[in-house]
Design an enzyme around this catalytic site. Structure first.
Site, PDB file in Angstrom:
ATOM      1  N   HIS A 431       0.793  -1.349   0.015  1.00 39.10           N
ATOM      2  CA  HIS A 431      -0.118   0.000  -0.174  1.00 39.10           C
ATOM      3  C   HIS A 431       0.829   1.229   0.277  1.00 39.10           C
ATOM      4  CE1 HIS A 431      -3.345   2.519   1.416  1.00 39.10           C
ATOM      5  NE2 HIS A 431      -2.482   3.541   1.767  1.00 39.10           N
ATOM      6  N   GLU A 432       1.760   1.443   0.871  1.00 38.52           N
ATOM      7  CA  GLU A 432       2.826   2.640   1.004  1.00 38.52           C
ATOM      8  C   GLU A 432       3.389   2.779  -0.203  1.00 38.52           C
ATOM      9  OE1 GLU A 432       2.219   4.788   2.925  1.00 38.52           O
ATOM     10  OE2 GLU A 432       0.743   3.482   4.374  1.00 38.52           O
ATOM     11  N   HIS A 435       1.950   4.173  -3.169  1.00 39.02           N
ATOM     12  CA  HIS A 435       1.908   5.855  -3.211  1.00 39.02           C
ATOM     13  C   HIS A 435       3.218   6.445  -4.061  1.00 39.02           C
ATOM     14  CE1 HIS A 435      -1.713   6.598  -0.564  1.00 39.02           C
ATOM     15  NE2 HIS A 435      -1.045   5.714   0.318  1.00 39.02           N
TER      16      HIS A 435
END
EC number: 3.4.24.-
Length: 637
Positions: A431-432, A435
C-alpha cells in the site's frame, strides 16, 4: 513536487456519516498536523484538469499537425493548437511507456514564472499521432509583468507558513540565500530534515484566480509540505501539498503470504529478478553490500523516529545469509529487529521488480540509485525505516520528484499484545510503496504533487489498496471472495476499511454517489478500490488468473492473465491521466490504456465493472454532487 501519504489516516474518517456503515472502529493515529488542530484538507489545491480520451480527440487536431519523428515536437505543436497564446515550457521527464505510448508534459508559464498547478499532458500513440491529453492551463486574465520587489520577502513567507500550519520549525533567525531566479534556500533554521526553500510561482486558487505565491518547501519528516503563501499578503496560505502518504538468502514470509496469520516463514535464495534488478538487490553497480542495502532500497530500524538513516542499525552478513528468528509472541521489538528489517527489504524489492515488469521502470520515474542508462533521474532508492519511533498504528510514504529518495516509515501497532510490527504485513508495505508509484506516474516523474485534491488523493489511497489486494489474491479465490486491508496489524478481522473489497453490493454497497457523503481521502479511496476490484474480476473471468510471482506476456507485451492485465492497465492509466484527475477521468484513462495496449479488447469488461459501481457512461463529476450512472455505451458489449 512531493507527496506524503499515510496508511492509517486511511479511511476511518467519515464512517459515522454512513447510515449502513459498520460499527465505528478505534481511530488510528492522526497526523502530527491534525493533532495540532491544523486541517490540511482545508488547503487542498482545486481539481482543475480536463481529460480528453482517445475516442474524443478530433481527427482534425492530428491533421493540422505536421508529421515529426520527434514525439515531443508533435506534442508541442498540439499544445499550441489548443491553448493559443498561452506560454509554456517542456518538462524534461518525457518518455515512451512499455505500451508504446509516449508521455509528454508541459508547464504553463506567466511572465516567465511557472503556474505550479497548470499542466498539459499529451500522450502520443505508436502511430505518431495524439492519442489523448489532459489540460489544466489557466485561461483567465494574465497579469502584467512583475516590477522588481513587487512581492514580499521570502523569509516572511516562511515564517507565515510555520505560524499558520503550526510547524515544529524555528525560523525566527531565518535568512534567505539565493539559489536561482526568485528561488531561495533558508539558513539559520531548525526542525526540518533539509534546509527549507522558497520559490516564486503562480497558483490557480479555488476561485479560479491566478495568485502570485511563494512556494515554501518544508520537510518536517511527518509532513513534507509545499505551502503556497500569497506573495502580497504573506499571512495567507493559498494551498498546501503534502508529499507524505500514510503505509542472497532471506528468511521471510514469502511473496503471496500477506502477514503472519496467513502462512509461515521460509528461506528464499537470490529472490531478485535480474531483468529488473540488474545489479541484484545488494549492489548498485558501483558498490556491493553485505547488508540490507542496494540499488532499489536501503532498510534499517529507526527507533528514534529521526531523520538520519545512513548510520542506523541494519543487519550485516558477510555470507549473505539474512536468516533471523522471529515469533509473534516476542514482546521486545529489538529482539526481532533483524527479521523485521529483512522482511521489509524483501517485500519492497519484490514489489519494485514486479512494478518494473508492468511498466514502472527507470524512464517512468521508479526508485533506483543507478538507472544504468535507462532514462529517468537516479539517486533515489527508497529509504525503508522499520520500527519507526515517530508514531504508532500507522505507516507512511513520502514521494518527492524523480531523483530524490522516497521514504517509507513503518510503525509498531498497539491494538494487540504483543504489539505488531507493520513491516511483517506485506499489504501495508505494498500500500505504502504504491503511493510512490501513483505519485510518480500521475503528472509525470518530475511532478509528484498531482494527487493533492480530495478525489485524486482518494484515488491514491484506492490504488494502494487495489494493488495490495491484487498481489495477494489466493489460488482458490473467486469473484465471491472478499478481501480486507490491515486486519493483522489492526487485530480485527474486518480490517481498517468501512467495507471489505467485494463484488457483492450487499457486502459492500458503495457506488459513485456514495462519494458525495464520504469525508477524507481514505474513505473516498475505499470506493475507488471497490470499483477497481469489480474490473479485476471481470478481467480474471475472461483471461484467467496467474498465481505466479510475476506475469507472463504475449508477443505484444500484454499480460496473458486477467490479474496482471488489470494491474498493467491501472498503471498505464496513471501515466495517461492528467494532473489531479477525478474518477471519471481516471476511468477514461484506464479505458484508453486498454485501447493502447490491446486495441480495446477489454472495453466490455472494463465498462461493465465501472458501471456496476456507478461509473457508467453517464457518470459526471462535481466536487459536491457527483452523478452516478449504471449505463453502458451503446454496442460496447
Amino acid at each position: 513536487m512531493r507527496s506524503v501519504d499515510s496508511l492509517l489516516l486511511l479511511g476511518l474518517t467519515g464512517l459515522a456519516s454512513q447510515a449502513n456503515a459498520h460499527p465505528a472502529k478505534r481511530q488510528p493515529n492522526d497526523s502530527p498536523l491534525s493533532k495540532r488542530g491544523v486541517d490540511l484538507d482545508a488547503f487542498r489545491l482545486p481539481e482543475l484538469a480536463k481529460y480528453v480520451p482517445q475516442d474524443e480527440v478530433p481527427d482534425i487536431s492530428n491533421a493540422r499537425i505536421a508529421p515529426s519523428s520527434d514525439y515531443t515536437k508533435t506534442a508541442e505543436e498540439f499544445v499550441k493548437s489548443v491553448v493559443g497564446k498561452a506560454t509554456f515550457r517542456l518538462v524534461s521527464d518525457h518518455y515512451v511507456g512499455t505500451n508504446g505510448v509516449a508521455h509528454v508534459r508541459f508547464k504553463q508559464t506567466v511572465n516567465d514564472i511557472d503556474v505550479d498547478n497548470a499542466d498539459f499532458n499529451v500522450n502520443i500513440g505508436a502511430d505518431g499521432k495524439v492519442f489523448s491529453y489532459g489540460n489544466s492551463f489557466y485561461t483567465g486574465k494574465i497579469p502584467g509583468p512583475l516590477v522588481k520587489r513587487d512581492t514580499s520577502d521570502p523569509v516572511t513567507a516562511l515564517k507565515s507558513t510555520v505560524e499558520v500550519l503550526d510547524l515544529p520549525v524555528d525560523a525566527s533567525d531565518a535568512k534567505a540565500e539565493p539559489k536561482g531566479d526568485e528561488h531561495y534556500t533558508f539558513t539559520d533554521t531548525s526542525g526540518t530534515v533539509k534546509k527549507p526553500e522558497a520559490k516564486l510561482v503562480y497558483l490557480i486558487d479555488g476561485e479560479q484566480n491566478l495568485k502570485l505565491t511563494w512556494r515554501v518547501e518544508t520537510d518536517v519528516l511527518d509532513n513534507w509540505l509545499l505551502t503556497y503563501v500569497d506573495a502580497d499578503k504573506t499571512e495567507k496560505v493559498v494551498g498546501v501539498v503534502d508529499y507524505v502518504a500514510d503505509l542472497a538468502t532471506y528468511e521471510v514470509y514469502p511473496w503471496g503470504v500477506n502477514d503472519p496469520s496467513k502462512g509461515s516463514r521460509s528461506v528464499v535464495e537470490d529472490p531478485w529478478n535480474i531483468a529488473t534488478s540488474e545489479f541484484t538487490w545488494i549492489s548498485d553497480g558501483s558498490a556491493n553490500y553485505t547488508t540490507t542495502r542496494g540499488n532499489n532500497a536501503i532498510a534499517q530500524v529507526n527507533p528514534s523516529g529521526g531523520t538520519a538513516y545512513l548510520n542506523n542499525y541494519r543487519p550485516s552478513s558477510s555470507s549473505l545469509e539474512f536468516e533471523y528468528t522471529f515469533s509473534t509472541t516476542q514482546t521486545d521489538p529489538v529482539s526481532y529487529r533483524d527479521a523485521s528489517i529483512t522482511q521489509l527489504f524483501y517485500t519492497a524489492n519484490k514489489y519494485h521488480d514486479l512494478l518494473h515488469l508492468l511498466g514502472f521502470n527507470e524512464a517512468a520515474g521508479n526508485f533506483e540509485v543507478n538507472n544504468n542508462g535507462q532514462g529517468g533521474a537516479g539517486n533515489d532508492f527508497v529509504i525503508l525505516n522499520s520500527q519507526d519511533g515517530s508514531g504508532t498504528n500507522n505507516a507512511n510514504f513520502a514521494t518527492p520528484a524523480d531523483g530524490s529518495p522516497g521514504r517509507m516509515r513503518m510503525y509498531l501497532w498497539t491494538y494487540s499484545t504483543p504489539r505488531r510490527d507493520s513491516s511483517f504485513d506485506a499489504g501495508v508495505v505494498i500500500h505504502e510503496y504504491t503511493h510512490g508509484l501513483s505519485n510518480r506516474l500521475t503528472g509525470g516523474p518530475a511532478n509528484a504533487g498531482c494527487l493533492s485534491g480530495t478525489e485524486s488523493g482518494g484515488m491514491g489511497e484506492g490504488w494502494s489498496d487495489f494493488m495490495a489486494t491484487a498481489v495477494h489474491l489466493g489460488a482458490r479465490d473467486t469473484r465471491s471472495t472478499n478481501h480486507v486491508i490491515g486486519d493483522w496489524v489492526y487485530n480485527n478481522a474486518n480490517g481498517i476499511r468501512a467495507y471489505p473489497y467485494s463484488t457483492s453490493l450487499t457486502t459492500n454497497p458503495y457506488t459513485y454517489r456514495s462519494v458525495n457523503s464520504l469525508s477524507g481521502v481514505h474513505a473516498v479511496g475505499t470506493y475507488w478500490a471497490t470499483a477497481l476490484y469489480e474490473v479485476l474480476w471481470n478481467l480474471i473471468d475472461k483471461h484467467g488468473k496467474n498465481d505466479a510471482d510475476t506475469p507472463t506476456f504475449d508477443s505484444n507485451g500484454v499480460p496473458t492473465d486477467g490479474k496482471y492485465l488489470a494491474m498493467k492497465l491501472v498503471i498505464d492509466g496513471m501515466a495517461l491521466q492528467p494532473c489531479n484527475p477525478n474518477m471519471v477521468q481516471a476511468r477514461d484513462a484506464i479505458l484508453d490504456a486498454d485501447v493502447a495496449l490491446t486495441g480495446g479488447d477489454n472495453q466490455c469488461e472494463l465498462w461493465t465493472g465501472f458501471a456496476k459501481r456507478g461509473l457508467g457512461t453517464g457518470a459526471r463529476y462535481s466536487s459536491t454532487s457527483r452523478t452516478e450512472s449504471f449505463a453502458l455505451p451503446s454496442g460496447v458489449c
